[in-house]
Design a protein around this motif. Sequence first.
Motif, PDB file in Angstrom:
ATOM      1  N   ARG A  46       0.833  -1.205   0.000  1.00  0.00           N
ATOM      2  CA  ARG A  46       0.000   0.000   0.000  1.00  0.00           C
ATOM      3  C   ARG A  46       0.871   1.261   0.000  1.00  0.00           C
ATOM      4  O   ARG A  46       0.590   2.207  -0.737  1.00  0.00           O
ATOM      5  N   LEU A  47       1.907   1.269   0.811  1.00  0.00           N
ATOM      6  CA  LEU A  47       2.810   2.419   0.861  1.00  0.00           C
ATOM      7  C   LEU A  47       3.457   2.654  -0.497  1.00  0.00           C
ATOM      8  O   LEU A  47       3.528   3.790  -0.984  1.00  0.00           O
ATOM      9  N   GLN A  48       3.943   1.584  -1.111  1.00  0.00           N
ATOM     10  CA  GLN A  48       4.625   1.706  -2.390  1.00  0.00           C
ATOM     11  C   GLN A  48       3.681   2.144  -3.498  1.00  0.00           C
ATOM     12  O   GLN A  48       4.024   3.001  -4.329  1.00  0.00           O
ATOM     13  N   SER A  49       2.487   1.596  -3.505  1.00  0.00           N
ATOM     14  CA  SER A  49       1.500   1.953  -4.523  1.00  0.00           C
ATOM     15  C   SER A  49       1.151   3.438  -4.457  1.00  0.00           C
ATOM     16  O   SER A  49       1.117   4.136  -5.478  1.00  0.00           O
ATOM     17  N   GLY A  50       0.929   3.940  -3.242  1.00  0.00           N
ATOM     18  CA  GLY A  50       0.607   5.355  -3.074  1.00  0.00           C
ATOM     19  C   GLY A  50       1.764   6.254  -3.443  1.00  0.00           C
ATOM     20  O   GLY A  50       1.584   7.315  -4.050  1.00  0.00           O
ATOM     21  N   PHE A  51       2.967   5.825  -3.097  1.00  0.00           N
ATOM     22  CA  PHE A  51       4.175   6.597  -3.385  1.00  0.00           C
ATOM     23  C   PHE A  51       4.392   6.713  -4.893  1.00  0.00           C
ATOM     24  O   PHE A  51       4.673   7.788  -5.431  1.00  0.00           O
ATOM     25  N   ALA A  52       4.247   5.585  -5.583  1.00  0.00           N
ATOM     26  CA  ALA A  52       4.502   5.556  -7.021  1.00  0.00           C
ATOM     27  C   ALA A  52       3.478   6.350  -7.825  1.00  0.00           C
ATOM     28  O   ALA A  52       3.734   6.739  -8.966  1.00  0.00           O
ATOM     29  N   LYS A  53       2.308   6.617  -7.239  1.00  0.00           N
ATOM     30  CA  LYS A  53       1.270   7.371  -7.949  1.00  0.00           C
ATOM     31  C   LYS A  53       1.719   8.789  -8.294  1.00  0.00           C
ATOM     32  O   LYS A  53       1.311   9.342  -9.315  1.00  0.00           O
ATOM     33  N   TRP A  54       2.526   9.375  -7.419  1.00  0.00           N
ATOM     34  CA  TRP A  54       2.885  10.777  -7.643  1.00  0.00           C
ATOM     35  C   TRP A  54       4.380  11.038  -7.772  1.00  0.00           C
ATOM     36  O   TRP A  54       4.788  12.103  -8.264  1.00  0.00           O
ATOM     37  N   TYR A  55       5.242  10.073  -7.369  1.00  0.00           N
ATOM     38  CA  TYR A  55       6.685  10.335  -7.347  1.00  0.00           C
ATOM     39  C   TYR A  55       7.358   9.672  -8.540  1.00  0.00           C
ATOM     40  O   TYR A  55       7.456   8.437  -8.617  1.00  0.00           O
ATOM     41  N   LYS A  56       7.813  10.470  -9.490  1.00  0.00           N
ATOM     42  CA  LYS A  56       8.327   9.962 -10.759  1.00  0.00           C
ATOM     43  C   LYS A  56       9.497   8.986 -10.621  1.00  0.00           C
ATOM     44  O   LYS A  56       9.551   7.978 -11.343  1.00  0.00           O
ATOM     45  N   PRO A  57      10.478   9.254  -9.725  1.00  0.00           N
ATOM     46  CA  PRO A  57      11.580   8.285  -9.611  1.00  0.00           C
ATOM     47  C   PRO A  57      11.127   6.901  -9.199  1.00  0.00           C
ATOM     48  O   PRO A  57      11.855   5.917  -9.390  1.00  0.00           O
ATOM     49  N   GLN A  58       9.919   6.794  -8.602  1.00  0.00           N
ATOM     50  CA  GLN A  58       9.392   5.487  -8.196  1.00  0.00           C
ATOM     51  C   GLN A  58       8.539   4.842  -9.282  1.00  0.00           C
ATOM     52  O   GLN A  58       7.987   3.757  -9.085  1.00  0.00           O
ATOM     53  N   GLN A  59       8.428   5.505 -10.430  1.00  0.00           N
ATOM     54  CA  GLN A  59       7.600   4.989 -11.513  1.00  0.00           C
ATOM     55  C   GLN A  59       8.415   4.262 -12.587  1.00  0.00           C
ATOM     56  O   GLN A  59       7.896   3.894 -13.626  1.00  0.00           O
ATOM     57  N   LYS A  60       9.699   4.067 -12.297  1.00  0.00           N
ATOM     58  CA  LYS A  60      10.561   3.338 -13.232  1.00  0.00           C
ATOM     59  C   LYS A  60      10.148   1.857 -13.229  1.00  0.00           C
ATOM     60  O   LYS A  60       9.740   1.314 -12.210  1.00  0.00           O
ATOM     61  N   SER A  61      10.278   1.254 -14.348  1.00  0.00           N
ATOM     62  CA  SER A  61       9.912  -0.171 -14.451  1.00  0.00           C
ATOM     63  C   SER A  61      10.965  -1.041 -13.768  1.00  0.00           C
ATOM     64  O   SER A  61      12.088  -0.638 -13.610  1.00  0.00           O
TER      65      SER A  61
END
Length: 417
Positions: A402-417
């Motif tokens: 849940r923490l990671q999913s919410g973080f990746a929604k708005w933080y671009k560095p966490q949206q890397k594949s």
Amino acid sequence: MQRRNQTLLAMLLAGAWGAAQAGTVTIESWRVDDKTLWEDVLIPAFQKRNPGITVKFSPTTPTEYDSSLTARLTGGTAGDLITCRPFDKSLDLFKKGHLEKLDGKPGMEHFPAAAKVAWQTDDGKDAYCMPMASVMHGFLYNKKIFKELNLTPPNTVDEFFKVLGTIKQTGKITPLALGTNDQWETNQIVFTGIGPNYWHGETGRKALIAGQAKFTDPQFVAALEQMSKWTPYLGKGFSSQTYADSQNLFAMGRAAIFPTGSWEIAYFNQNAKFEFGAFPPPVQKAGDKCYISDHTDIGMGVNPKSKNKDDAYKFLAWVGSQEFADLYTNKVTGFFSLSNHLIAVKDPVAKQMLDWRKRCESTIRLNAQVLNRGEPNMETELWTVGSQVLNGKLAPKDAAGRLQSGFAKWYKPQQKS
């Protein structure tokens, strides 16, 4: 001749009066409880070295400080010196032109680079508040109970749970004074306190910011897993237990261990009828390097629209001095100067905690820098997730997801594949 002498005398008196009144410096702060300390100890110490400068401490209720300060700064009625919260709140003030750049200003040279991070721009190029003090996270324990049960403060996680088990077996004493009603403790004390030993302090924190680590990685899940194992050692009805309830439980000697921070030392010095000590978050296994949450808590900056800027800078330079570091650390028990001055700490428990710096590596609260800037808000998420883990309603892996999913929604560095 007589009239000339009278005129000269009047001019001299006026000049003396003007000098005495010229330097009124007002300090904005949210620390209402510190008013007596500033007025009776800190300000008199400064004025002894700087006669003629009047200093006024003008605090605002903590819950109203941010909004009312911003209004006063915008309206041009704020004080000369601004007490700074760490990271984004103060960074926002700086970006809006409400705090002066302090790089190279007298007093700043006494602080190591790590102490300045909470009051610098993201690129580290501009500093806008002088560091004042930090607080540490750990555990306070009732020495009487430990002695009666032949217990010693634990060093490892296994030892920690053995201690908790022994205390629980008595059937009379709550092992851990902790509730989940207020929620904030589950992050600001528990997760951010025990976690650095898993994610290796600054290494793990910076890896999240850089997008090189995720909350679903083993080191973050492991911290949540330890939290989930605390549940059997909490008191009856812990889900409705407030932080104040936990304070009372420990102060009355009905709980053996209180997960908390150094800021509580002064409270228990006054309210506990027994001797207590402190131990840092236990490491995973013997021989591991230890990490502590040594969180940057408070700083001070200068209002660009100050009408007494020269005197404000004189006071700020004193805040960076050995004298201030010693007074603040010893008078505000549990708040530790961030300067590199050597300080003789008088309170035994405060000294015990400060000595952790000698053998453990310091870090700050995991989400304090950058991670709180989006939606869902990371601080709120950590409160909710931590509480549900302790309540047994959310598995550690699901909490991390849940923490990671919410973080990746708005933080671009966490949206890397």
